[in-house]
Design a protein around this motif. Structure first.
Motif, short mmCIF file in Angstrom:
data_model
loop_
_atom_site.label_atom_id
_atom_site.label_comp_id
_atom_site.label_asym_id
_atom_site.label_seq_id
_atom_site.Cartn_x
_atom_site.Cartn_y
_atom_site.Cartn_z
N SER A 162 -3.41 -3.17 -15.82
CA SER A 162 -2.56 -3.33 -17.00
C SER A 162 -1.40 -4.25 -16.64
O SER A 162 -1.63 -5.42 -16.33
CB SER A 162 -2.06 -1.96 -17.48
N LYS A 163 -0.18 -3.72 -16.64
CA LYS A 163 0.97 -4.56 -16.25
C LYS A 163 0.99 -4.79 -14.75
O LYS A 163 1.67 -5.70 -14.27
CB LYS A 163 2.27 -3.89 -16.70
N ASN A 164 0.31 -3.91 -14.02
CA ASN A 164 0.12 -4.06 -12.58
C ASN A 164 -1.37 -4.03 -12.29
O ASN A 164 -2.15 -3.46 -13.03
CB ASN A 164 0.80 -2.93 -11.81
N LEU A 165 -1.74 -4.63 -11.18
CA LEU A 165 -3.10 -4.52 -10.68
C LEU A 165 -3.06 -3.74 -9.37
O LEU A 165 -2.28 -4.07 -8.48
CB LEU A 165 -3.72 -5.90 -10.42
N ALA A 166 -3.87 -2.70 -9.28
CA ALA A 166 -3.89 -1.89 -8.06
C ALA A 166 -5.27 -1.30 -7.84
O ALA A 166 -5.98 -0.98 -8.79
CB ALA A 166 -2.85 -0.76 -8.15
N THR A 167 -5.65 -1.19 -6.58
CA THR A 167 -6.89 -0.49 -6.23
C THR A 167 -6.53 0.91 -5.75
O THR A 167 -5.47 1.13 -5.16
CB THR A 167 -7.66 -1.23 -5.12
N ILE A 168 -7.43 1.86 -5.99
CA ILE A 168 -7.21 3.26 -5.60
C ILE A 168 -8.33 3.66 -4.64
O ILE A 168 -9.51 3.58 -4.98
CB ILE A 168 -7.23 4.18 -6.84
N ALA A 200 -2.94 3.67 -2.81
CA ALA A 200 -2.92 2.71 -3.91
C ALA A 200 -2.38 1.38 -3.39
O ALA A 200 -1.27 1.34 -2.83
CB ALA A 200 -2.04 3.21 -5.05
N LYS A 201 -3.18 0.34 -3.51
CA LYS A 201 -2.72 -0.99 -3.09
C LYS A 201 -2.35 -1.78 -4.34
O LYS A 201 -3.21 -2.14 -5.14
CB LYS A 201 -3.80 -1.72 -2.30
N ILE A 202 -1.06 -2.02 -4.49
CA ILE A 202 -0.56 -2.78 -5.66
C ILE A 202 -0.57 -4.25 -5.29
O ILE A 202 0.13 -4.69 -4.37
CB ILE A 202 0.87 -2.32 -6.02
N LEU A 203 -1.40 -5.01 -5.98
CA LEU A 203 -1.61 -6.41 -5.62
C LEU A 203 -0.40 -7.27 -5.98
O LEU A 203 0.26 -7.04 -7.01
CB LEU A 203 -2.85 -6.96 -6.32
N ALA A 204 -0.13 -8.25 -5.14
CA ALA A 204 0.99 -9.17 -5.37
C ALA A 204 0.53 -10.29 -6.30
O ALA A 204 0.22 -11.40 -5.86
CB ALA A 204 1.48 -9.73 -4.04
N VAL A 205 0.43 -9.97 -7.59
CA VAL A 205 0.04 -10.95 -8.61
C VAL A 205 1.13 -10.96 -9.68
O VAL A 205 1.38 -9.95 -10.33
CB VAL A 205 -1.32 -10.58 -9.25
N LYS A 206 1.78 -12.09 -9.83
CA LYS A 206 2.94 -12.15 -10.73
C LYS A 206 2.54 -12.33 -12.19
O LYS A 206 3.02 -11.63 -13.07
CB LYS A 206 3.86 -13.30 -10.30
N ASN A 207 1.66 -13.26 -12.44
CA ASN A 207 1.30 -13.58 -13.83
C ASN A 207 -0.13 -13.10 -14.09
O ASN A 207 -1.10 -13.77 -13.75
CB ASN A 207 1.42 -15.09 -14.07
N THR A 237 0.84 -1.19 0.00
CA THR A 237 0.00 0.00 0.00
C THR A 237 0.88 1.24 0.00
O THR A 237 1.78 1.37 0.84
CB THR A 237 -0.93 0.02 1.23
N TRP A 238 0.61 2.13 -0.96
CA TRP A 238 1.40 3.35 -1.13
C TRP A 238 0.50 4.57 -0.98
O TRP A 238 -0.68 4.55 -1.35
CB TRP A 238 2.03 3.39 -2.52
N LYS A 239 1.07 5.63 -0.44
CA LYS A 239 0.40 6.92 -0.44
C LYS A 239 0.73 7.63 -1.75
O LYS A 239 1.85 7.53 -2.25
CB LYS A 239 0.85 7.78 0.74
N GLY A 240 -0.24 8.36 -2.31
CA GLY A 240 0.01 9.06 -3.56
C GLY A 240 -0.98 10.17 -3.81
O GLY A 240 -1.77 10.53 -2.92
#
Length: 447
Positions: free
Chosen positions: A259-265, A219-226, A207-210
């Protein structure tokens, strides 16, 4: 009747209610001039709509493009009943707009004696100057000016010295969001979010502040590799159910990166998580604040349990409760799990019901399991301790599920709260209460 703003201007209560009942609608959005629904309802004096908007989580101190708050609008038009309601909900009586005018300036300029009296009685300063150096009394009619001066003196105000205008006297809590600020954002580029620093990390992601445009966000960047097309499609479909703007004790997911990353805002919560406030910060949480927190969480959970189908991948613990600038607790939809993520049952087992640690998710009553988790939150707020902090997650989960290990309630805890904890932590899931049953009990404890 074209939109929510028209409905609030026209006093169309049914249209407003129907609009609010759609959980995706953001009641803090603004029109082209950033007037929120609460601004318009306050300006036109529609008391029932004002009450409804406030009860659903409308921000009482939000500012439009000219930095007017709803209280400015109500005072300008002399809406006394609305002024009562807004002040009761902690509207700032000395808020300054872009001209340096307070609500009292407008009540005086437009000759609304009853409204002016109410504002001064509630702390409005009669000596505060706007950008032109005018106090509210400067343009009030003589009789009103004399009466307000006497009232201010009786309230202990110093009328000898004018208070000069200053940009830093008061800043509104937030600018109203543009009306398209929460719409159709499933394809946000991660680079648009201006991420400033990581504030939390877990098995499910970071989870990042932005900042997204003018809005501070998490923004929570999900730990999904593939990330396959199936995962991307599921992420988009499931995220739509997390766009819940219609309850003041639920923190919505505003948009996603897909896209290349999955994240919730999600909107930024200035105090962070309940876990942070209780165990890592210097913020004081006395019994009255803890009870307020408990009421907030129970209200949010009551709402979430009323949804059909229910959101069943949100495990309740103090790390998943966020606290905003008004010290209001909100259940964080950004911490809900997605179908393509591993269940992760033992990542926060200390808060989980025994049956949730023993059985598959489709074999348990999710509402009863949430009530057990809520009882652990009550214990955590009463003791200021982390449950089973001396045990590793695996050992903690195994001992709760198989050995009957439970938190112990120490001496000194209110007997009423102790009784409620035990009721909510009943070993028989069928005997645990519902949230709508315990809310009145919590509210009586505050009185």
């Amino acid at each position: 009747m074209n939109d929510i703003f028209s409905a609030c201007r026209d006093g169309n209560l049914m249209a407003v209610k129907v609009w609010l009942d759609n959980t995706e609608n953001d009641l803090n959005q603004g029109d082209d001039h950033l007037f929120s629904p609460l601004h318009w309802a306050s300006r036109y004096g529609h008391n029932t709509i004002v009450e409804m908007l406030l009860s659903r989580g409308a921000r009482v101190n939000s500012a439009n493009m000219g930095d007017d708050t709803p209280l400015h609008n109500a005072a300008q038009m002399g809406r006394l009943d609305v002024i009562h309601k807004l002040i009761r909900e902690k509207a700032e009586v000395n808020a300054l707009n872009e001209h340096g005018n307070t609500p009292l300036h407008y009540a005086c300029f437009n000759n609304h004696p009853a409204s002016a009296d109410e504002l001064v009685s509630c702390g409005a300063l009669v000596s505060m100057c706007n950008k032109k150096g005018e106090t509210p009394l400067a343009r009030a009619r003589p009789e009103l000016a004399r009466r307000l001066a006497e009232l201010a003196r009786s309230k202990g105000q110093d009328l000898k010295t004018k208070i000069p205008f200053s940009e830093n006297v008061w800043k509104g809590t937030t600018r109203t969001r543009a009306k398209n600020g929460t719409m159709n954002h499933e394809n946000v580029d991660l680079r648009q979010l201006n991420l400033k620093g990581k504030i939390a990390s877990s098995h499910s992601g970071e989870t990042w502040k932005g900042r997204w445009g003018q809005t501070e966000i998490l923004a929570k960047i999900l730990a999904v590799k593939n990330i396959t097309s199936r995962i991307s499609r599921a992420f988009h479909e499931e995220y739509l159910r997390l766009r819940i703007f219609s309850n003041p004790n639920v923190l919505p997911v505003m948009g996603i990166v897909n896209s290349k990353n999955l994240a919730t805002i999600s909107p930024y919560a200035s105090y962070g998580s309940l876990y942070h406030v209780l165990h890592e910060s210097t913020t004081t949480v006395d019994q009255s604040i803890a009870l307020r927190f408990a009421i907030d969480i129970a209200s949010g959970m009551q709402f979430l349990h009323s949804l059909e189908p229910m959101i069943d991948r949100l495990l309740i613990n103090s790390k998943h409760i966020m606290i905003d600038e008004g010290m209001t607790c909100k259940v964080n939809m950004g911490d809900a799990g997605f179908s393509f993520q591993p269940p992760g049952k033992l990542y926060n087992p200390a808060w989980m019901a025994p049956e949730a640690l023993q059985k598959k998710s489709n074999e348990i009553n999710r509402k009863s399991a949430d009530m057990w988790s809520f009882s652990i939150l009550l214990w955590e707020m009463a003791t200021r301790e982390v449950p089973f902090s001396d045990l590793a997650n695996m050992e903690c989960g195994m001992r709760i599920a198989l050995e009957g290990m439970r938190v112990s309630i120490p001496p000194g805890v209110s007997p009423h709260l102790m009784k409620l904890m035990r009721i909510c932590m009943n070993e028989d899931p069928a005997k645990r209460p519902k949230f709508d049953m315990i809310l009145p009990i919590l509210q009586k404890m505050v009185v």
